[in-house]
Design a protein around this motif. Structure first.
Motif, PDB file in Angstrom:
ATOM      1  N   GLU A 132       0.861  -1.256   0.083  1.00 43.55           N
ATOM      2  CA  GLU A 132      -0.037   0.001   0.146  1.00 43.55           C
ATOM      3  C   GLU A 132       0.831   1.219  -0.157  1.00 43.55           C
ATOM      4  O   GLU A 132       0.627   2.211  -0.643  1.00 43.55           O
ATOM      5  CB  GLU A 132      -1.048   0.050   1.145  1.00 43.55           C
ATOM      6  N   ARG A 133       1.920   1.202   1.034  1.00 39.91           N
ATOM      7  CA  ARG A 133       2.934   2.429   0.917  1.00 39.91           C
ATOM      8  C   ARG A 133       3.661   2.559  -0.371  1.00 39.91           C
ATOM      9  O   ARG A 133       3.915   3.665  -0.872  1.00 39.91           O
ATOM     10  CB  ARG A 133       3.977   2.440   2.083  1.00 39.91           C
ATOM     11  N   LEU A 134       3.884   1.436  -0.873  1.00 38.08           N
ATOM     12  CA  LEU A 134       4.741   1.616  -2.205  1.00 38.08           C
ATOM     13  C   LEU A 134       4.036   2.256  -3.259  1.00 38.08           C
ATOM     14  O   LEU A 134       4.380   3.033  -4.049  1.00 38.08           O
ATOM     15  CB  LEU A 134       5.065   0.205  -2.583  1.00 38.08           C
ATOM     16  N   VAL A 135       2.604   1.819  -3.291  1.00 38.56           N
ATOM     17  CA  VAL A 135       1.678   2.367  -4.328  1.00 38.56           C
ATOM     18  C   VAL A 135       1.083   3.680  -4.250  1.00 38.56           C
ATOM     19  O   VAL A 135       0.899   4.720  -4.779  1.00 38.56           O
ATOM     20  CB  VAL A 135       0.735   1.305  -4.773  1.00 38.56           C
ATOM     21  N   ARG A 158      -5.016   3.044  -6.840  1.00 35.56           N
ATOM     22  CA  ARG A 158      -6.059   2.199  -5.970  1.00 35.56           C
ATOM     23  C   ARG A 158      -6.008   0.840  -6.795  1.00 35.56           C
ATOM     24  O   ARG A 158      -6.113  -0.521  -6.264  1.00 35.56           O
ATOM     25  CB  ARG A 158      -7.116   2.870  -5.838  1.00 35.56           C
ATOM     26  N   ALA A 159      -6.365   0.818  -7.962  1.00 37.10           N
ATOM     27  CA  ALA A 159      -6.566  -0.297  -8.617  1.00 37.10           C
ATOM     28  C   ALA A 159      -5.337  -1.140  -8.780  1.00 37.10           C
ATOM     29  O   ALA A 159      -5.324  -2.527  -8.503  1.00 37.10           O
ATOM     30  CB  ALA A 159      -6.948   0.016 -10.193  1.00 37.10           C
ATOM     31  N   LEU A 160      -4.254  -0.537  -8.973  1.00 34.99           N
ATOM     32  CA  LEU A 160      -2.930  -1.176  -9.060  1.00 34.99           C
ATOM     33  C   LEU A 160      -2.608  -1.933  -7.723  1.00 34.99           C
ATOM     34  O   LEU A 160      -2.354  -3.049  -7.219  1.00 34.99           O
ATOM     35  CB  LEU A 160      -2.009  -0.134  -9.360  1.00 34.99           C
ATOM     36  N   LYS A 161      -2.962  -1.174  -6.396  1.00 32.36           N
ATOM     37  CA  LYS A 161      -2.780  -1.700  -5.445  1.00 32.36           C
ATOM     38  C   LYS A 161      -3.564  -3.006  -5.161  1.00 32.36           C
ATOM     39  O   LYS A 161      -2.966  -4.132  -4.667  1.00 32.36           O
ATOM     40  CB  LYS A 161      -3.209  -0.798  -4.050  1.00 32.36           C
ATOM     41  N   HIS A 162      -4.815  -2.839  -5.520  1.00 36.47           N
ATOM     42  CA  HIS A 162      -5.499  -4.073  -5.176  1.00 36.47           C
ATOM     43  C   HIS A 162      -5.110  -5.229  -5.996  1.00 36.47           C
ATOM     44  O   HIS A 162      -5.381  -6.328  -5.667  1.00 36.47           O
ATOM     45  CB  HIS A 162      -7.391  -3.765  -5.381  1.00 36.47           C
ATOM     46  N   ALA A 163      -4.804  -4.835  -7.341  1.00 41.99           N
ATOM     47  CA  ALA A 163      -4.232  -5.974  -7.994  1.00 41.99           C
ATOM     48  C   ALA A 163      -3.139  -6.663  -7.480  1.00 41.99           C
ATOM     49  O   ALA A 163      -3.109  -8.135  -7.373  1.00 41.99           O
ATOM     50  CB  ALA A 163      -3.752  -5.479  -9.373  1.00 41.99           C
TER      51      ALA A 163
END
Ligand code: SF4
Ligand code: SF4
Lengths: 485, 290
Positions: A132-135, A158-163
């Motif tokens: 999460e912090r990275l993204v 957010r989409a990237l994080k969830h992916a």
């Protein structure tokens, strides 16, 4: 302390809201001693979890060569050199007992260190936080973004994080099923959609639970769902080292400048500068300065945060640290701090662990590879034959835990002149029935013992079945009774 | 919840009004997800009522949208089982009785199958372990009215005894008394004689020579000159220690007076051939087979 409430304020007609909305926790990243310990432990835990199924262990022809395997279809459990059968589940009982004592011992020494460093919930949540912090950036960036409007850039992040989260969750669920079948084969079958449906179902379930628990539930699992905080609170004692805010040293809180002023007047100022860093980094969102509390999982991150602050303001580190109330009281009284890892409690736990380990090791080492169980016929319990002789029927179950077939001979010690007949046994050796036991299997046979009727004999005499491996000379025996009608 | 809530002095929060030993409970609301989960379960339950059979009505019940029924699901399971069993049983069907007994795997299979079938069909008469009862032979001993070899056992299971089937075992113990062939005192005498054949005590005034004479004239045609019986006719061996109806004088007098003709049903149309085969192997392996 809270301000006193006036008596007319003491009643209300309101019930309050039906539920408490969750306050989102944005733990800030931190570095330091405990953080690096946590990173390393995380690497070890995840490494073991993801790689263990691929470790090979040669066991001979036909036996699986996976080091750790729970083989449900053939009902075997393999753990390196250990192979357990279903009737040996007591080893698992031993393991559970061992795990419980280890947890107790940890708890007596350092409070909930299990929670802070090793618990899967912590390990995966930590991993998810890192992603999460990275993204999405650190605490401030996230809070700011959440307060502002949803932009395309933010939605993309957010989409990237969830992916990524889903990918980790999926990988986690995938690794789980590898413990239940030959890992390399299963990976190939999964990829080519040849694997059993149940494997996909499990992967789906574990992907979902990992994603939900580590991505959304986070600290709520520790605070609301986990029984351990409640149990450990009853197990702990005043000597256990817990992450503690040393209020004797910290209070009264005041800024660096104010502290300087107060001290120059010769009065006591606390070391806490009220910067709230310890609160910002806490993954469960609590303020450790309020004292020991259920929400604290003992992860030590507030220690790292505060140490960094103390270093910056050139004060001694360790304002927050593994400590207990006894030491605070002693310091207040001007006495020396003491730490007592060796106490009646820890000695008892450690000895219990040693005893259980020793018992299990002994049991493992003296585990028999040839075994026989006997079950007496209950209906009829004894039969009278036409010539007056008495016969008892038994079911013998043989366990051959070796990886090869073997020939065994069966002898009986029972009533005088007892004759043994094994249904289906080789008729070439009627006096000493021999049978072949398949490798790594149980074999069940019906066995009849016939003895002449003796009026004066006792109603029941012991009968012992001895089983001898013709090749290896291994012997096993089982005893029951021979009864008269 | 009480209408009149207190505010806790220390925390400044309201209490629920519950009190135990002077300790009051703070009104701490549940987390939202918890409450939502609770509501979700209620909605789930309502959905369940609609989809599955749930509510009893006056005559019947709501059947639900899926027409689900436990009976149908049991039927499917049973059909699956039959299919699975069919594959395994085919192996038994192709092997001869003797081969089955020689092969440990086949023997185990036949015994397992035989055991359940025995419990379902044979246990009411012969007992769950085949121990029998008065009038119902014990299948664990070595005394067989109609022969105890594998083939003979199979034959008996298939066609029964006095079952009415065309190939059934026939033959019965005549009613010597009722039919007026023997007089009361002759019956008592021959009963004592029969007891003496297997070494049992006899009445004090018993005349062995007279008993032997009556026996030779009336009984040897079925039970044989040596009284060892005849499996062709189902005539029991009278010299051994096993008595189907009992060996005391009174029972024997009753047997000779009124005769005996126990019936064993034929199983040939009721059990499939492979099952009968498994049953024969099972019964043989009880230990009494020859
Ligand atoms: S209070 Fe400190 S040790 Fe406890 S959970 Fe928060 S950061 Fe971790
Ligand atoms: S990090 Fe240290 S100095 Fe800052 S508020 Fe927490 S205890 Fe006080």
């Amino acid at each position: 302390m809270n301000k006193p409430v006036s008596p007319d304020e003491l009643t209300t007609d309101e019930d309050g809201p039906l539920y408490a909305p969750r306050k989102k926790v944005y733990p800030q990243s931190v570095s330091g001693r405990f953080r690096s310990i946590k990173w390393r432990l995380m690497a070890v835990c995840l490494g073991v979890y993801y790689l263990l199924p691929f470790v090979r262990w040669h066991r001979g022809l036909g036996a699986p060569d996976q080091a750790v395997l729970i083989d449900f279809p053939s009902r075997r459990f393999y753990f390196f050199f250990i192979e357990l059968w279903p009737q040996e589940v007591y080893y698992f009982t031993g393991l559970l007992v061992l795990a419980a004592f280890a947890l107790f011992l940890m708890n007596a020494l350092g409070g909930r260190i299990w929670c802070g460093y090793l618990c899967p919930q912590t390990v995966w949540t930590d991993l998810f936080y890192a992603v999460e912090r990275l993204v999405e950036g650190d605490r401030r960036a996230q809070m700011k973004a959440d307060a502002g409007p949803m932009t395309v850039k933010r939605a993309g992040r957010r989409a990237l994080k969830h992916a990524i989260w889903l990918m980790i969750a999926w990988w986690t669920g995938g690794a789980w099923v590898l413990y239940f079948a030959d890992a390399p084969t299963l990976v190939r079958d999964l990829a080519t959609l040849q694997a059993p449906v149940i494997a996909y179902v499990w992967i789906a379930m574990l992907t979902a639970s990992t994603y939900l628990l580590a991505g959304y539930m986070r600290e709520q699992v520790c605070v609301y769902m986990c029984p351990w905080p409640r149990i450990q609170a009853a197990l702990t004692d005043e000597w256990a080292l817990n992450v503690t805010y040393k209020y004797d040293r910290g209070e009264p809180r005041c800024s660096v400048k104010k502290a300087f002023d107060i001290r120059s007047l010769g009065e006591k100022a606390g070391d806490c500068i009220d910067c709230n860093q310890c609160v910002a980094v806490c993954p469960t969102g609590i303020d450790i300065r309020d004292g020991a509390q259920l929400g604290c999982i003992q992860c030590g991150l507030c220690i790292d945060a505060c140490d960094a602050v103390m270093t910056k303001v050139s004060r001694k580190t360790g304002l927050i640290g593994y400590d207990n109330d006894i030491n605070i009281q002693r310091r207040v009284a001007g006495k020396q701090e003491i730490f007592k890892p060796v106490r009646a409690r820890t000695v008892v736990y450690a000895s219990l662990i040693t005893v259980v380990c020793a018992v299990m090791l002994y049991a493992l080492m003296s585990r028999t590879l040839l075994d026989v169980n006997v079950l007496h016929d209950r209906n009829p319990i004894a039969v009278r034959l036409s010539d007056g002789a008495i016969r008892n029927g038994y079911t013998l179950r043989f366990l051959n835990k070796r990886g090869f077939d073997r020939v065994i001979a069966i002898d009986v010690d029972g009533p005088a002149d007892a004759k043994l007949h094994v249904i289906g046994a080789d008729s070439v050796t009627p006096d000493r029935p021999m049978i072949v036991l398949g490798r790594d299997t149980t074999t069940e046979l019906r066995v009849l013992v016939t003895a002449p009727f003796d009026e004066k004999a006792e109603k029941s005499v012991p009968v012992t079945f001895r089983v001898t491996d013709i090749g290896l000379g291994e012997v096993a025996s089982a005893t029951d009774h021979f009864v008269l009608p | 919840m009480s209408e009149h809530n207190e505010i806790d002095r220390v925390s400044g929060r309201s209490t629920t009004g519950h009190e135990w030993d002077g300790i009051k409970e703070l009104n701490t609301p549940l987390p939202r997800w918890w409450v939502l989960t609770f509501y979700a379960t209620i909605i789930w339950a309502i959905g369940y009522w609609v989809v599955y059979p749930a509510w009893p009505l006056v005559s019947g019940y709501t059947t639900g949208l899926f027409q689900y029924s436990t009976r149908a699901s049991v039927a499917t399971d049973l059909a699956d089982l039959e299919k699975l069993r069919g594959e395994k049983m085919a192996v038994l069907g192709n092997a001869s009785l003797a081969d089955i007994e020689k092969d440990p795997a086949l023997l185990a299979l036949a015994r397992a199958r035989g055991k359940t079938v025995f419990a379902d069909n044979c246990a009411p008469c012969h007992g769950s372990g085949g121990a029998g009862a008065k009038g119902y032979p014990n299948l664990n001993d070595d005394d067989w009215l109609w022969g105890g070899s594998l083939d003979q056992i199979m034959q008996t299971i298939q066609f029964g005894a006095r079952s009415g089937h065309a190939k059934t075992h026939e033959g019965q113990m005549l009613a010597f008394g009722r039919d007026g062939v023997l007089k009361k005192d002759e019956i008592v005498t021959v009963a004592n004689y029969v007891r003496s054949l297997s070494g049992l005590s006899t009445a004090p005034k018993f005349d062995p020579a007279a008993g032997k004479k009556i026996f030779t004239e009336n009984c040897t045609s079925c039970h044989g000159d040596n009284a060892k019986g005849n499996p062709e006719l189902g005539a029991p061996n009278l010299t051994d220690q096993i008595w189907l109806y009992g060996s005391d004088e009174e029972t024997l007098v009753e047997t000779i007076t009124n005769g005996r003709a126990g019936v064993m049903p034929a199983w040939v149309g009721r059990l499939d051939p492979v099952t009968v085969k498994a049953l024969a192997v099972y019964v043989h392996s009880l230990g009494g087979g020859k």
